[in-house]
Enzyme design. Structure first.
Site, PDB file in Angstrom:
ATOM      1  N   CYS A   2       0.700  -1.096  -0.021  1.00  0.00           N
ATOM      2  CA  CYS A   2      -0.057  -0.021   0.102  1.00  0.00           C
ATOM      3  C   CYS A   2       0.887   1.048  -0.106  1.00  0.00           C
ATOM      4  CB  CYS A   2      -0.908   0.030   1.202  1.00  0.00           C
ATOM      5  SG  CYS A   2      -1.729  -1.334   1.441  1.00  0.00           S
ATOM      6  N   ARG A  50      -4.884   1.150  -1.136  1.00  0.00           N
ATOM      7  CA  ARG A  50      -4.637  -0.314  -0.846  1.00  0.00           C
ATOM      8  C   ARG A  50      -4.420  -0.947  -2.170  1.00  0.00           C
ATOM      9  NH1 ARG A  50      -8.942  -4.935   1.311  1.00  0.00           N
ATOM     10  NH2 ARG A  50      -7.295  -6.205   2.188  1.00  0.00           N
ATOM     11  N   LEU A  51      -3.552  -1.898  -2.199  1.00  0.00           N
ATOM     12  CA  LEU A  51      -3.134  -2.868  -3.052  1.00  0.00           C
ATOM     13  C   LEU A  51      -3.518  -4.213  -2.327  1.00  0.00           C
ATOM     14  CD1 LEU A  51      -2.336  -4.118  -5.894  1.00  0.00           C
ATOM     15  CD2 LEU A  51       0.308  -4.163  -4.692  1.00  0.00           C
ATOM     16  N   SER A  52      -4.625  -4.793  -2.553  1.00  0.00           N
ATOM     17  CA  SER A  52      -5.308  -6.121  -2.048  1.00  0.00           C
ATOM     18  C   SER A  52      -4.463  -7.212  -2.173  1.00  0.00           C
ATOM     19  CB  SER A  52      -6.795  -6.064  -2.156  1.00  0.00           C
ATOM     20  OG  SER A  52      -7.376  -5.216  -1.822  1.00  0.00           O
ATOM     21  N   ILE A  53      -4.017  -7.577  -0.963  1.00  0.00           N
ATOM     22  CA  ILE A  53      -3.205  -8.967  -1.287  1.00  0.00           C
ATOM     23  C   ILE A  53      -3.672 -10.151  -0.324  1.00  0.00           C
ATOM     24  CG2 ILE A  53      -0.934 -10.025  -0.879  1.00  0.00           C
ATOM     25  CD1 ILE A  53      -0.822  -7.978  -3.077  1.00  0.00           C
ATOM     26  N   ASN A  75       1.789  -0.147   5.632  1.00  0.00           N
ATOM     27  CA  ASN A  75       2.267  -0.451   4.141  1.00  0.00           C
ATOM     28  C   ASN A  75       3.258  -1.594   4.506  1.00  0.00           C
ATOM     29  OD1 ASN A  75       3.456  -0.731   1.569  1.00  0.00           O
ATOM     30  ND2 ASN A  75       4.889   0.978   2.073  1.00  0.00           N
ATOM     31  N   GLU A  77       3.936  -6.279   4.669  1.00  0.00           N
ATOM     32  CA  GLU A  77       3.168  -7.553   5.132  1.00  0.00           C
ATOM     33  C   GLU A  77       4.011  -8.170   5.883  1.00  0.00           C
ATOM     34  OE1 GLU A  77       0.896  -8.845   3.472  1.00  0.00           O
ATOM     35  OE2 GLU A  77       0.928  -7.735   1.469  1.00  0.00           O
ATOM     36  N   ASP A 100      -3.238  -9.020   8.577  1.00  0.00           N
ATOM     37  CA  ASP A 100      -2.222  -8.866   9.434  1.00  0.00           C
ATOM     38  C   ASP A 100      -2.246  -7.447   9.953  1.00  0.00           C
ATOM     39  OD1 ASP A 100      -1.756  -7.452   6.852  1.00  0.00           O
ATOM     40  OD2 ASP A 100       0.478  -8.202   6.559  1.00  0.00           O
ATOM     41  N   SER A 363      11.573 -11.915  -5.038  1.00  0.00           N
ATOM     42  CA  SER A 363      12.764 -11.593  -5.653  1.00  0.00           C
ATOM     43  C   SER A 363      14.078 -12.287  -4.887  1.00  0.00           C
ATOM     44  CB  SER A 363      13.081 -10.301  -5.643  1.00  0.00           C
ATOM     45  OG  SER A 363      13.653  -9.538  -4.353  1.00  0.00           O
TER      46      SER A 363
END
Length: 631
Positions: A2, A50-53, A75, A77, A100, A363
């Protein structure tokens, strides 16, 4: 993943305009295209994109907890949130969501600042306590997620995930920081905690800061450090098995997502190791993405294909040409501050490719820093052994004189540059490594600066802060100190900044399993012989991965993303190079000697010297200055 932003008033409870916070979050909408939210109370405003994960329908932010006493914007995880949730439920906490974010709130309510040591993840967050009128800002151990903040003229403090969100605030004065320019020319980026805009700071990795309704702006406090002062006594076999177990768990914990997930695959040791461990633990084909180059000398796509075939991945590859310079203006917009790592261009390309297929990509970042994978670290360890054999009273005068007399050979690999080696050996190990990390050395920078710029900088020299950092590091050997510098200075400033901005620009979440803090702490305890042996870095990791990867992948020379910038400035970008002396945004700043810049450009274009990297630095600074400080 996010973007966050907010405003907090110190000394007063004056209202915060929700529209102002929303304008800040809109400026970073690319970080969170799936939703937005704003929460305000007397003296404070918090905003979120928000970027929904995980928990796609729930976990909306800003989020409240404990009858609204605590509010958070977050922002990142937290990979161990499920275990933490169980522990907190046993202590009586009740959860309304499945993600979370609420776990962080409950952990803060339970343990206060001490909750940070319990979080395994990447994060930057702000928690506001309405009862105490306190704003708590924190950043993860390695600095995967960014956080900028600035004190404003009305007594407020504004913060955000990216500089561009602060720039839309009308009270932020756009004045350049000349010391940041010096830092940038030394290292190719503006390191923590400075910013190119005077008065704006970055919260350093592994730090937190508390802002209260009464009192001034406190200094950040470190809450974690990587400690190289201890050594493991375990044998090689046990260490190999422990490393595999840590890597396996780090990868597994980062495969939790409610959206499509894949991996970047270059065909190098690090990304190949991540893909191997993902394939071992996945019930379906792992999605992998790689970038190839149309110049054979730069192309690693065949190695990536070897790994993709070995593990039967759903592989996607794209070949990019040497004309990536068309993306330069976009690059300047993405990074805000000047950023001279030219591999940002192919990094952006692989992120764009990945986003076409997945929302989360793992990565291989971090292994070189943690396990001594850079040639400069191996070379520095050898130099330190020489320094230990020859007293400084002999080294300084003798090798220093020889180094000054020896001709320059910038074209040669560093181990063959006798002038560079002799001058490095004449000084301290810390100074030598600071020089190895620098892009443009002090003498070269000084020759380009104007008299006014030299007067403004006075005795300030960018390398001094890195030298002091290394001298204070909790380490035993020269290799330790080199790795400490890379983990705490180079990694957050260059590698993680590059990956965060490039991935977030396209709405992709990048995760770095090889930066799991348990792996970092394990690696820091390894004796030098298990990190570097026979001139090979990452020795133990390569041994540990032999059951998974072919030897020609494990032991082939390291390449990395390369961009043909020198050729560009003799061809399509020659005009850009020539303009820097008189017609560019830099010419208006008065920082540089215009004739010196013109000479650099003409020498390069004529082929008399290779100044490609320096001109690239100048160009990226020029683009940033033009955007940030328009006339």
């Amino acid at each position: 993943m996010c973007g966050i932003a907010g405003i907090f008033h110190i000394g007063t409870a004056k209202p915060v305009d929700p529209a102002r916070v929303r304008t800040m979050t809109d400026a970073i909408s690319h970080r969170g295209p799936d939703g937005s939210g704003v929460w305000t109370a007397p003296g404070v405003g918090l905003g979120h994109r928000r970027l929904s994960i995980i928990d796609l329908e729930g976990s909306l932010q800003p989020m409240g907890y404990a009858d609204g006493r605590f509010q958070i914007v977050f922002n990142g995880e937290i990979y161990n949130f499920q275990a933490l949730r169980s522990e907190l439920e046993a202590k009586g906490h009740v959860f309304a969501t499945e993600g979370d974010t609420e776990v962080i709130l409950a952990a803060y309510a339970q343990w206060g600042e001490a909750c940070l040591s319990r979080l395994n993840g990447m994060f930057a967050f702000a928690i506001y306590d309405q009862a105490d009128r306190r704003l708590f800002l924190a950043r993860d151990r390695l600095g995967v997620k960014p956080l900028f903040y600035a004190a404003l003229s009305d007594g407020s403090v504004a913060f955000a995930s990216e500089l561009k969100a602060l720039l839309v605030h009308p009270l932020l004065r756009r004045v350049p920081d000349e010391r940041a320019v010096e830092d940038y020319f030394a290292f190719g980026y503006v390191p923590d905690d400075r910013s190119i805009v005077k008065g704006v700071r970055k919260l350093p990795a592994a730090h937190h800061i508390s802002l209260r309704s009464e009192g001034g702006l406190a200094e950040p406090q470190r809450w974690w450090d990587v400690d190289f002062s201890q050594r493991s006594t375990a044998g090689q076999g046990a260490l190999e098995e422990e490393l595999r177990a840590i890597m396996r768990e780090a990868v597994s914990s980062r495969m939790v997502a409610d959206v499509p997930l894949g991996a970047f695959l270059s065909g190098g040791v690090d990304s190949s190791s991540v893909v191997a461990l993902m394939a071992e633990q996945s019930r379906r084909a792992v999605t992998t993405c790689s970038i190839g180059f149309d110049e054979a000398a730069l192309d690693e796509s065949s190695h990536a294909r070897t790994i993709a075939d070995r593990f039967a991945t759903d592989h996607h590859s794209r070949t990019v040409g040497a004309d990536q310079f068309e993306q330069i203006d976009r690059l300047a917009e993405i990074y805000d501050e000047p950023f001279a790592d030219a591999s940002a261009l192919p990094t952006l390309s692989v992120c764009e490719l990945a986003r076409e297929h997945v929302t989360v990509a793992l990565s291989g970042d971090g292994a070189d820093e943690a396990l001594a994978g850079y040639r400069r670290q191996v070379f520095h360890a050898g130099e330190e052994r020489v320094r230990a054999l020859i007293p400084q009273t002999v080294r300084g005068p003798l090798l220093g004189t020889l180094g000054k007399l020896y001709p320059k050979a910038d074209w040669a690999p560093r181990p063959l540059r006798a002038k560079t080696t002799l001058l490095s050996l004449a000084g301290s190990g810390e100074a030598g490594y600071a020089d190895a990390l620098s892009v443009t050395g002090p003498d070269a920078r000084g020759a380009l600066y104007s008299d006014a710029m030299r007067g403004t900088l006075g005795n300030y020299r960018a390398e001094d802060r890195l030298i002091e950092l290394m001298r204070r590091a909790p380490t035993r050997t020269g290799l330790d100190r080199a790795q400490y510098a890379d983990l705490t200075f180079w990694l957050p400033g260059d590698i993680l900044t590059k990956t965060d901005r490039a991935s977030m620009a396209v709405g992709l979440e990048a995760r770095e399993p090889l930066l799991d803090h348990r792996l970092i702490e394990f690696a820091a305890r390894l004796p030098d012989k298990y990190r570097v042996r026979g001139g090979q870095g990452k020795w133990l990791m390569k041994r540990a991965m032999e059951p998974y990867l072919p030897r020609d992948i494990l032991y082939r020379p390291k390449m990395g993303f390369v961009t043909p910038i020198s050729a560009w400035f003799r061809g399509p970008l020659a005009g850009e190079a020539r303009a820097m002396g008189s017609r560019s945004a830099l010419a208006r700043t008065g920082w540089f000697d215009g004739e010196a810049l013109s000479l650099i450009a003409e020498e390069h274009i004529a082929g008399r010297r290779d100044h490609g990297r320096l001109i690239w630095q100048m160009l990226m600074l020029d683009k940033a200055v033009g955007r940030l400080f328009p006339v």
